[in-house]
Write an enzyme that holds these catalytic residues in place. Structure first.
Site, mmCIF file in Angstrom:
data_model
loop_
_atom_site.group_PDB
_atom_site.id
_atom_site.type_symbol
_atom_site.label_atom_id
_atom_site.label_comp_id
_atom_site.label_asym_id
_atom_site.label_seq_id
_atom_site.Cartn_x
_atom_site.Cartn_y
_atom_site.Cartn_z
ATOM 1 C CE LYS A 170 -101.422 27.979 10.126
ATOM 2 N NZ LYS A 170 -100.675 27.918 11.390
HETATM 3 C C1 E4P Z 1 -97.682 28.444 11.772
HETATM 4 O O1 E4P Z 1 -98.488 29.152 12.336
HETATM 5 C C2 E4P Z 1 -97.241 27.201 12.497
HETATM 6 O O2 E4P Z 1 -98.372 26.588 13.112
HETATM 7 C C3 E4P Z 1 -96.211 27.530 13.549
HETATM 8 O O3 E4P Z 1 -95.208 28.347 12.970
HETATM 9 C C4 E4P Z 1 -95.612 26.272 14.145
HETATM 10 O O4 E4P Z 1 -94.514 26.627 14.957
HETATM 11 P P1 E4P Z 1 -93.888 25.545 15.958
HETATM 12 O O5 E4P Z 1 -93.211 24.492 15.115
HETATM 13 O O6 E4P Z 1 -92.907 26.314 16.796
HETATM 14 O O7 E4P Z 1 -95.035 24.978 16.763
#
Ligand code: E4P
Length: 216
Positions: free
Chosen positions: A83
């Site tokens: 990522k």
């Molecule tokens: C994907 O893994 C993203 O980091 C995650 O869905 C973010 O979610 P949030 O906006 O609830 O932190």
């Protein structure tokens, strides 16, 4: 549509994986921090639980450092996906990693323009965050629709992971838009099962079956 779980919690991953519908896992620094485990150990444990793409995020800020961090992370397991945040340095790192055959999930995507750049750089996945738009009164799914329009017009080898999901409607809307993947928090996955009319229907069947059994 593929279903990923959006957590680094091993118990929750283990439980949902037992349902037989899990295709992968996404983590992020906040989710990992909640677990209080060594990052690389945790990623390895997750890879041993689920046979699918496992997203692990780099924390470096320069392209070269991101690439170095990524090369270490992918050595943990062949299913590790890197990522990378949508920044200029992140874009450069994505291009380098993609050229090396390392799969990248460009994350923190909040515009179609960002999504387009990520596709151009060779990102294998892009993660538009829908819930954080909804958190401020906007419609996050509109972004997914825009991105799917772009992808429909070109043959990028990029899949959309709808992320930052807040409720089951985000999931069904993502599916209706043809999004490739939804990464779903544990609590939302549990809600997807529930409907009061299902519960009422099961109770009625059980009651009627019990009445019949008594008569026999
Ligand atoms: C994907 O893994 C993203 O980091 C995650 O869905 C973010 O979610 P949030 O906006 O609830 O932190």
């Amino acid at each position: 549509m593929k279903i990923f779980i959006d957590t680094a919690n091993l118990e929750k991953i283990r439980e949902v994986n037992s349902w037989g519908i899990l295709d992968g896992v996404t983590t992020n620094p906040s989710l990992v921090a909640k677990e209080g485990m060594d990052f690389e150990t945790l990623v390895g444990e997750i890879c041993n639980l689920v046979n699918g793409p496992i997203s692990a995020e780099v924390m470096s800020e320069t392209a070269n450092e991101m690439v170095d961090e990524a090369r270490k992370l992918v050595s943990i397991h062949e299913n590790v996906v890197i990522k990378v945040p949508m920044t200029e340095e992140g874009l450069k790192a994505t291009k380098t990693l993609a050229d090396e055959g390392i799969q990248v999930n460009m994350t923190l995507i909040f515009s179609a323009a960002q999504a387009l750049l990520a596709c151009k750089a060779g990102a294998r996945y892009i993660s538009p965050f829908v819930g954080r738009f909804d958190d401020v009164g906007e419609d996050g799914m509109r972004l997914v629709s825009e991105i799917m329009d772009i992808l429909d017009s070109y043959d990028y080898n990029t899949e959309v992971i709808v992320a930052s999901i807040r409720h089951p409607i985000h999931v069904t809307h993502a599916a209706r838009m043809g999004a490739h993947i939804a990464t779903i928090p544990y609590d939302v996955l549990k809600k997807m099962f529930k409907h009061p009319l299902t519960d009422i229907g099961i109770k009625r069947f059980q009651d009627d079956w019990a009445k019949m059994s008594k008569k026999q």
